[in-house]
Design an enzyme around this catalytic site. Structure first.
Site, PDB file in Angstrom:
ATOM      1  N   ASP A  85       0.842  -1.289  -0.082  1.00 44.34           N
ATOM      2  CA  ASP A  85      -0.159  -0.022  -0.041  1.00 44.34           C
ATOM      3  C   ASP A  85       0.849   1.250  -0.280  1.00 44.34           C
ATOM      4  O   ASP A  85       0.856   2.007   0.991  1.00 44.34           O
ATOM      5  CB  ASP A  85      -0.946   0.013   1.066  1.00 44.34           C
ATOM      6  CG  ASP A  85      -0.283  -0.003   2.495  1.00 44.34           C
ATOM      7  OD1 ASP A  85       0.874  -0.585   2.681  1.00 44.34           O
ATOM      8  OD2 ASP A  85      -0.672   0.056   3.432  1.00 44.34           O
ATOM      9  N   HIS A 130       9.291  -0.841   9.496  1.00 47.06           N
ATOM     10  CA  HIS A 130       8.464  -2.177   9.349  1.00 47.06           C
ATOM     11  C   HIS A 130       8.638  -2.790   8.014  1.00 47.06           C
ATOM     12  O   HIS A 130       8.606  -4.129   8.022  1.00 47.06           O
ATOM     13  CB  HIS A 130       6.827  -1.493   9.367  1.00 47.06           C
ATOM     14  CG  HIS A 130       6.495  -0.481  10.709  1.00 47.06           C
ATOM     15  ND1 HIS A 130       6.518  -1.040  11.824  1.00 47.06           N
ATOM     16  CD2 HIS A 130       6.220   0.428  10.599  1.00 47.06           C
ATOM     17  CE1 HIS A 130       6.191   0.014  12.839  1.00 47.06           C
ATOM     18  NE2 HIS A 130       6.263   0.803  11.947  1.00 47.06           N
TER      19      HIS A 130
HETATM   20  C1  BDR Z   1       2.283  -0.926   8.660  1.00 51.53           C
HETATM   21  O1  BDR Z   1       1.533  -0.263   8.427  1.00 51.53           O
HETATM   22  C2  BDR Z   1       1.658   0.815   7.263  1.00 51.53           C
HETATM   23  O2  BDR Z   1       1.330   2.157   7.562  1.00 51.53           O
HETATM   24  C3  BDR Z   1       2.899   0.572   7.087  1.00 51.53           C
HETATM   25  O3  BDR Z   1       3.330   0.704   5.882  1.00 51.53           O
HETATM   26  C4  BDR Z   1       3.330  -0.775   7.562  1.00 51.53           C
HETATM   27  O4  BDR Z   1       3.113  -1.592   6.477  1.00 51.53           O
HETATM   28  C5  BDR Z   1       3.165  -0.813  10.062  1.00 51.53           C
HETATM   29  O5  BDR Z   1       1.935  -1.213  11.158  1.00 51.53           O
HETATM   30 CA    CA Z   2       2.780  -0.963   4.256  1.00 55.64          CA
END
Ligand code: BDR
Ligand code: CA
Length: 316
Positions: free
Chosen positions: A10, A240
Site C-alpha cells: 500500500d 516495518h
Molecule cells: C504498517 O502499516 C503501514 O502504515 C506501514 O506501511 C506498515 O506496512 C505498520 O503497522
Molecule cells: Ca505498508
C-alpha cells in the site's frame, strides 16, 4: 537470477523503502507488485509503486491494482499525517510513463503458476488481495514457496489501537483468512519492527546519495520522522516494511521466531484486529506446536538499519 518475489503493498513511505530494498538486493527477482488500500488508495499506491520502480531502474516489473476496500465494511481513507497526502510524504516523484494493469489477484495467480513452488509472497499492506486470491484459487498455498507478512503485534502494543497493528486492523477478516490458510507464513510483527529504526544521520546519508531514488526516500522520510516523535520522543523511522522485505529476501534472519497458533480477532469489540499469539511456551524454549504454521518474528540476528542503508546508498 534471484529468488522470485511477488510484493503486495500500500505504497506508502516504508513500503517505498521496502521496494527500494528489494530492487537493490542481489538475490531478489521482484517479479510483480499488487497494490491495496491502506496508507493510500490502491490506485495511488500503484502510481507510487510505478514511480519508485522507475526511479530505481526497474521499469520491467508488472504492477497491478488490487482491493480498494476491506472484505467487510468500508475504508475511511489513508493516514495523511503519517505518509503525506499522496502516500509518499508529499514528494513529487518523476512520473513513470507506465500504467498499472488489473488486477492484483490475477497477477498473483499468474505468477504463482509461472514460478510454481518457488514464489515467495511478501505482503506489507492489508491482506485483502491475498484473501481474495485464496478464494479465487484454493490451491494457491500449494503453488507458492512461502508467505511473509508485515503485520500484527504479539507482546508489543498495537499502533492503531492498544492491541491492533495497522495492516491487520485494516482488514481483520482477510487477515484471519490468510493466517489460517495452509501455507508456511512468517509474521514480522511490531515487536521486532519497532526495534529497528533509521535516525537523522541515516536520513542525511540518503539525502547525500548520488542517485535519485535514495535522495527521494530521504525527502519522503521527513514526514514519517515527524509522525514518530509521538512514539519515540525523537525524529526517527521504524523499519516495518523494509524489515519484512529483508526477512523475505533472507537479508535478515529471524532469531526468536516461534511457530505458534495465531488467532486474528475479527470481532467488533476493542480487540478487533489483534493478533493473539500463543507464546505460553516462551520460558521453555517454545516446544514444537503440532499444526502451527505461523512463525511469529520477535527478533532478528543483527541491527537492520546499517544493512538497509548500505544497500540503498551503494553505487550499483
Ligand atoms: C504498517 O502499516 C503501514 O502504515 C506501514 O506501511 C506498515 O506496512 C505498520 O503497522
Ligand atoms: Ca505498508
Amino acid at each position: 537470477m534471484g529468488h522470485p518475489i511477488y510484493l503486495d503493498c500500500d505504497t506508502g513511505i516504508d513500503d517505498s523503502l521496502a521496494i527500494a530494498y528489494l530492487m537493490a538486493h542481489p538475490d531478489v527477482d521482484l517479479v510483480g507488485v499488487g497494490t491495496v488500500f491502506g496508507n493510500i488508495d490502491a490506485h495511488r499506491a500503484a502510481r507510487n509503486t510505478l514511480d519508485v520502480l522507475a526511479l530505481g531502474g526497474h521499469d520491467h516489473v508488472p504492477v497491478a491494482v488490487g482491493a480498494e476496500k476491506p472484505l467487510a465494511g468500508n475504508w475511511d481513507g489513508g493516514p495523511a499525517h503519517i505518509h503525506g497526502a499522496n502516500g509518499v510524504g508529499d514528494v513529487e516523484l518523476p512520473r513513470s510513463p507506465r500504467e498499472p494493469e488489473s488486477t492484483a489477484v490475477e497477477l498473483l495467480l499468474r505468477l504463482a503458476r509461472e514460478h510454481r513452488g518457488r514464489l515467495r509472497i511478501l505482503a506489507i499492506g492489508p491482506l485483502t488481495n491475498l484473501a481474495r486470491a485464496l478464494d479465487a484459487e484454493p490451491d494457491l498455498p500449494g503453488l507458492v514457496e512461502s508467505v511473509v507478512v508485515m503485520g500484527g503485534a504479539a507482546k508489543a502494543p498495537g499502533n492503531v489501537t492498544p492491541v491492533a497493528e495497522a495492516n491487520i486492523v485494516n482488514d481483520p477478516e482477510a487477515a484471519d483468512r490468510v493466517l489460517s490458510a495452509p501455507w508456511p507464513l512468517t509474521l514480522v510483527t511490531l515487536d521486532v519492527t519497532m526495534e529497528h529504526v533509521l535516525e537523522e544521520p541515516d536520513r542525511a546519508a540518503l539525502l547525500d546519495a548520488d542517485r535519485p531514488l535514495p535522495r527521494a526516500l530521504g525527502q519522503m522520510l521527513d514526514v514519517y520522522f515527524a509522525f514518530y516523535v509521538e512514539s519515540f520522543g525523537r525524529r526517527c523511522a521504524p523499519l516495518h516494511d523494509p524489515l519484512a522485505a529483508a526477512v523475505a529476501a533472507a537479508g535478515a534472519t529471524p532469531v526468536m521466531a516461534p511457530a505458534v497458533p495465531v488467532v486474528v480477532d475479527a470481532t467488533d469489540g476493542p480487540g478487533r484486529g489483534q493478533t493473539i499469539c500463543d507464546l505460553r511456551g516462551e520460558r521453555v524454549g517454545h516446544p514444537p506446536r503440532p499444526g502451527a504454521r505461523c512463525r511469529v518474528v520477535l527478533s532478528v540476528d543483527a541491527p537492520f538499519a546499517p544493512h538497509l542503508l548500505e544497500l540503498l546508498t551503494r553505487t550499483p
